[in-house]
Design an enzyme around this catalytic site. Structure first.
Site, PDB file in Angstrom:
ATOM      1  CE  LYS A   1      -2.169  -0.871   4.159  1.00  0.00           C
ATOM      2  NZ  LYS A   1      -1.582  -2.272   3.937  1.00  0.00           N
TER       3      LYS A   1
ATOM      4  NE  ARG B   1      -4.228  -1.637  10.042  1.00  0.00           N
ATOM      5  CZ  ARG B   1      -2.993  -1.535   9.506  1.00  0.00           C
ATOM      6  NH1 ARG B   1      -3.539  -0.099   9.467  1.00  0.00           N
ATOM      7  NH2 ARG B   1      -2.397  -1.703   9.546  1.00  0.00           N
TER       8      ARG B   1
ATOM      9  NE  ARG C   1       7.356  -2.924   6.315  1.00  0.00           N
ATOM     10  CZ  ARG C   1       5.729  -2.490   6.045  1.00  0.00           C
ATOM     11  NH1 ARG C   1       5.391  -2.567   4.759  1.00  0.00           N
ATOM     12  NH2 ARG C   1       5.449  -2.433   6.806  1.00  0.00           N
TER      13      ARG C   1
ATOM     14  NE  ARG D   1       6.472  -0.793   9.790  1.00  0.00           N
ATOM     15  CZ  ARG D   1       4.567  -0.919   9.645  1.00  0.00           C
ATOM     16  NH1 ARG D   1       5.317   0.491   8.103  1.00  0.00           N
ATOM     17  NH2 ARG D   1       4.203  -1.107   9.771  1.00  0.00           N
TER      18      ARG D   1
ATOM     19  NE  ARG E   1       2.311  -5.525  11.029  1.00  0.00           N
ATOM     20  CZ  ARG E   1       3.301  -4.964  10.447  1.00  0.00           C
ATOM     21  NH1 ARG E   1       4.451  -5.674  10.755  1.00  0.00           N
ATOM     22  NH2 ARG E   1       3.299  -4.255   9.540  1.00  0.00           N
TER      23      ARG E   1
END
Ligand code: AMP
Length: 192
Positions: free
Chosen positions: A14, A89, A128, A134, A146
């Protein structure tokens, strides 16, 4: 106005695709994840509260993220439109967004839903995590949580927008460019 919900599970691409879209359509990019991470970096009370949820891969309470989006909509009254990334969400967030946009007579134009296989999501997120710093991308159990939270609380939004004939499914597998082309074609279709 062009108001797009860029939708999909964590790791669907996204944020990457939002960057292309804001350039092509001069839209304001509103990513609740980025906004929350900015609050954490600035060490604000909101950031500290949000961090406790984010580190576990849980959702931050609806009232917090809805308030953030409301503020941003008010500060960008001149915008050509918005890309909502990582928001809404939950069904409650989607209803709140519909109401906020109704007040300005600028409804959601479409929900662009990136479909990616689960194995690929986990690989992308771990990769990532090696560069993003992160914490929620570095721990496999947080990543799995998640994805599970997405399944339970976020996936049902497909029905919310589907019932308004605003849900567009996009194949999110392939190269960044291939996916960007699919998104552009879908946007052309929904603008007709
Ligand atoms: P993201 O950058 O979109 O992957 O979001 C990272 C984390 O921020 C999520 O796992 C949640 O903990 C939190 N978050 C981001 N957006 C929302 C939202 N709309 N509602 C609740 N929590 C959110």
């Amino acid at each position: 106005m062009l108001n797009l919900v860029l939708f999909g599970p964590p790791g669907a691409g996204k944020g990457t695709q939002a960057e292309f879209l804001i350039k092509n359509y001069q839209l304001i990019h509103l990513s609740t994840g980025d906004l929350l991470r900015n609050e954490i970096s600035a060490n604000t009370p909101l950031g500290n509260e949000a961090k406790s949820y984010m580190d576990k891969g849980e959702l931050v309470p609806d009232s917090v993220v809805i308030g953030m989006i409301e503020n941003k909509l008010l500060t960008h009254k001149e915008a050509n439109g918005f890309i909502f990334d990582g928001f809404p969400r939950t069904v409650e967030q989607a209803r709140a967004l519909d109401e906020l946009l109704d007040r300005n007579n600028t409804p959601i134009s479409g929900m662009l839903s990136l479909e990616v296989e689960e194995q690929e999501l986990m690989e992308r997120l771990l990769k990532r995590g090696e560069v993003s710093g992160r914490p929620d991308d570095r721990d496999l159990s947080v990543i799995k949580n998640r994805i599970e939270v997405y399944r339970q609380k976020t996936y049902p939004l497909i029905d919310h927008y589907g019932s308004q004939q605003k849900h567009f499914s996009i194949n999110g597998m392939g190269t960044i460019e291939e996916i960007a082309v699919r998104l552009r074609e879908t946007i052309q279709q929904l603008r007709k």
